[in-house]
Design a protein around this motif. Structure first.
Motif, PDB file in Angstrom:
ATOM      1  N   ALA A 359     -71.215  32.350  -5.017  1.00 22.18           N
ATOM      2  CA  ALA A 359     -71.106  32.417  -3.512  1.00 22.18           C
ATOM      3  C   ALA A 359     -72.366  33.684  -3.304  1.00 22.18           C
ATOM      4  O   ALA A 359     -72.829  32.890  -1.663  1.00 22.18           O
ATOM      5  N   ARG A 362     -76.141  31.774  -4.095  1.00 26.72           N
ATOM      6  CA  ARG A 362     -76.545  30.437  -3.146  1.00 26.72           C
ATOM      7  C   ARG A 362     -77.506  31.438  -2.161  1.00 26.72           C
ATOM      8  O   ARG A 362     -76.654  31.901  -1.844  1.00 26.72           O
ATOM      9  N   VAL A 366     -74.228  30.818   2.264  1.00 25.13           N
ATOM     10  CA  VAL A 366     -73.142  30.595   1.719  1.00 25.13           C
ATOM     11  C   VAL A 366     -71.345  31.496   2.144  1.00 25.13           C
ATOM     12  O   VAL A 366     -72.019  32.609   1.236  1.00 25.13           O
ATOM     13  N   VAL A 369     -67.958  29.280  -2.408  1.00 26.49           N
ATOM     14  CA  VAL A 369     -68.535  28.385  -3.836  1.00 26.49           C
ATOM     15  C   VAL A 369     -66.448  27.580  -4.056  1.00 26.49           C
ATOM     16  O   VAL A 369     -66.479  28.702  -4.813  1.00 26.49           O
ATOM     17  N   LEU A 380     -69.113  23.664  -1.046  1.00 27.00           N
ATOM     18  CA  LEU A 380     -69.230  24.956  -0.199  1.00 27.00           C
ATOM     19  C   LEU A 380     -69.640  25.052   1.041  1.00 27.00           C
ATOM     20  O   LEU A 380     -69.244  23.908   1.843  1.00 27.00           O
ATOM     21  N   GLU A 381     -69.330  26.547   1.774  1.00 24.43           N
ATOM     22  CA  GLU A 381     -68.803  26.303   3.030  1.00 24.43           C
ATOM     23  C   GLU A 381     -70.439  26.783   3.556  1.00 24.43           C
ATOM     24  O   GLU A 381     -70.391  28.345   2.945  1.00 24.43           O
ATOM     25  N   LEU A 382     -71.524  26.608   3.759  1.00 25.79           N
ATOM     26  CA  LEU A 382     -72.841  27.373   4.140  1.00 25.79           C
ATOM     27  C   LEU A 382     -72.300  27.498   5.603  1.00 25.79           C
ATOM     28  O   LEU A 382     -71.956  26.917   7.250  1.00 25.79           O
ATOM     29  N   HIS A 450     -68.890  26.933  10.429  1.00 30.17           N
ATOM     30  CA  HIS A 450     -68.852  27.081   9.033  1.00 30.17           C
ATOM     31  C   HIS A 450     -68.599  25.673   8.374  1.00 30.17           C
ATOM     32  O   HIS A 450     -67.432  24.745   8.959  1.00 30.17           O
ATOM     33  N   GLU A 465     -78.821  23.345  -0.111  1.00 24.46           N
ATOM     34  CA  GLU A 465     -79.917  24.857   0.766  1.00 24.46           C
ATOM     35  C   GLU A 465     -80.230  24.751   1.301  1.00 24.46           C
ATOM     36  O   GLU A 465     -80.845  25.758   2.192  1.00 24.46           O
TER      37      GLU A 465
END
Length: 475
Positions: A359, A362, A366, A369, A380-382, A450, A465
């Protein structure tokens, strides 16, 4: 990104393997020259032999122009000193340290810029312990992972013959549970990934990854496999760092027995644990397991430092009647072999804890992860930033976003002005200012959402990404 990894143990090696495939410039520092040579022969990276906390070794590793230092040696003191030296002598921008002792967690001021200058700290043993606690809570699951502070959960389950949804298309989920929204993020059939569509039919034996608001996860799981009885009686083989942490965290809510081979360690456990029963002996001793009623155990957890011992004791426990067995396996090559046999769940400690490190590596914002499928896939939480002009995702419907093949947007969590009441159990209700939105083709992503993204092959992560990065015109 130029990254220095201090320590070539299980965690350091797993981090190197994960990051070197993503076009990063990696240097690994360790005192074991033979191990470093093996690593260098296998991976495209540099190695430096020597003390990880030595200024000269850090300079040789390229600390003067490195972007990230990951200190994951076995010694807390070495990791802390390396971070302090990297900050003082080389002004290295980001420093992550592995810390096993709880003393540093209890005194976070020791890690600030005025002291050891650690930007982020991780404790792999605690991460693995928390992971196992979730598997005890959801005994039907192969994996249970949380996002957005626990508001969203991703579970992996093995679909069984006779399950309500088995043999039916995914579009039938709404018919079975009309008041619950969920998303099947991926299906693995005979170890091959499938991108789920509405007409995809679930087959018995499929490994199904499902996203939903955490309070709805149990109802979703019931559609895919029969619900197991709650776990009450647990036997733990191995009273090391993970075994001890786990026993301490569950002994008040479960009946726990711990088998520890070392007599002195067993005596220590007996003084530190209040309710767990400590047994000094060998977990592969059939007579010992039989005398302790292994057939009555809801779960047997093999958590020693010896892979072969864990495999043997877990297999034996399963054959003798334990309902569900889990084994801790350090060698990643063993994990796939073991999980297809009598062992229900095989866990790689390094792969389980690596998400906390990823995390911070990245690119983009982010928040979390999680490594999936023994490192082959990721979730992934972006955080989405910008507007429709500066971002490729904000202000767009999901079906307008140019997602690479093998990437699924599963859900998003959105901040709300007014709290909503959420029932998390039969009795408990909490207030939350975060709303879970399961992503469908017409869901529009807003700034600061999110977004939980499932990637079936980690080689696609750089594309994801890039998709979430904001154009320069936004700033």
């Amino acid at each position: 990104m130029k990254i220095i990894i201090l320590g070539a143990g299980q965690v350091g090696t797993s981090v190197a393997e994960s990051l070197v495939s993503e076009a990063n410039d990696i240097t690994v520092v360790d005192t074991d020259a033979a191990h470093l040579q093996t690593l260098q022969d296998r991976l495209d990276l540099r190695t430096v032999v020597g003390n990880a906390a030595s200024p000269s070794r850090l300079r040789e590793a390229g600390a003067e122009d490195a972007d990230l230092l990951i200190a994951v040696t076995q010694s807390d003191q070495t990791n802390l000193c390396a971070c302090r030296i990297a900050a003082t002598l080389f002004n290295l921008p980001t420093k992550i340290a592995r810390l096993r002792s709880p003393d540093f967690v209890d005194h976070p001021e020791l890690l600030d810029d005025q002291n050891f200058s650690v930007d982020f700290s991780i404790c792999p043993e605690q991460i693995v312990t928390d992971y196992i606690v979730k598997l005890i809570e959801f005994p039907e699951a192969l994996q249970v992972l949380e996002f957005a502070g626990g508001r969203v959960s991703l579970v992996a389950v093995r679909a069984f013959e006779g399950g309500p949804l088995v043999g039916h298309p995914l579009s039938d989920i709404r018919k079975h549970i009309p008041n619950v929204d969920a998303r099947v993020a991926a299906i693995y059939r005979r170890d091959q990934p499938m991108i789920p569509e509405g007409n995809t039919v679930i087959e018995a034996g499929d490994e199904v990854f499902c996203l939903a608001a955490t309070e709805h996860i149990r109802r979703i799981m019931r559609e895919l496999r029969r619900q197991d009885k709650p776990i009450k009686r647990i036997m733990i083989a191995g009273g090391g760092n993970i075994g001890f942490r786990l026993a301490r965290s569950i002994e008040n809510s479960h009946q726990v027995k711990v088998i520890e081979f070392n007599r002195r360690r067993a005596e220590y456990l007996a003084t530190e644990l209040k309710k767990a029963l400590i047994l000094q002996g060998d977990a592969t001793d059939e007579d010992l397991l039989e005398s302790e009623n292994i057939e009555d155990m809801d779960m047997f957890l093999a958590l020693t430092n010896d892979d072969e011992n864990n495999i043997m004791s877990a297999s034996l426990a399963k054959r003798m009647g334990a309902r569900r067995v889990l084994a801790l396996i350090n060698r990643r090559s063993y994990v796939d072999l073991v999980q297809s046999g009598p062992i229900d769940i095989a866990i790689s400690p390094a792969l389980t804890s690596i998400g906390s490190l990823l995390a911070h590596v990245r690119r983009g914002d982010v928040a979390a992860v999680h490594s999936l499928r023994r490192g082959a896939a990721e979730a992934l939480e972006l955080v989405a930033h910008g507007d429709r002009e500066s971002s490729k995702v904000v202000g767009r419907r999901v079906d307008e976003i140019e997602l690479p093949k093998g990437v699924t947007i599963g859900a998003l969590v959105r901040r709300t002005e007014q709290p909503e009441s959420i029932r998390i159990s039969n009795m408990a209700v909490i207030e939350s200012y975060e709303k879970v939105v399961i992503a469908h083709h017409d869901t529009v992503i807003e700034a600061d959402d999110h977004v939980i993204v499932f990637v079936v092959n980690k080689r696609l992560v750089p594309k994801v990404e890039k998709l979430f990065q904001v154009g320069l015109g936004f700033f």
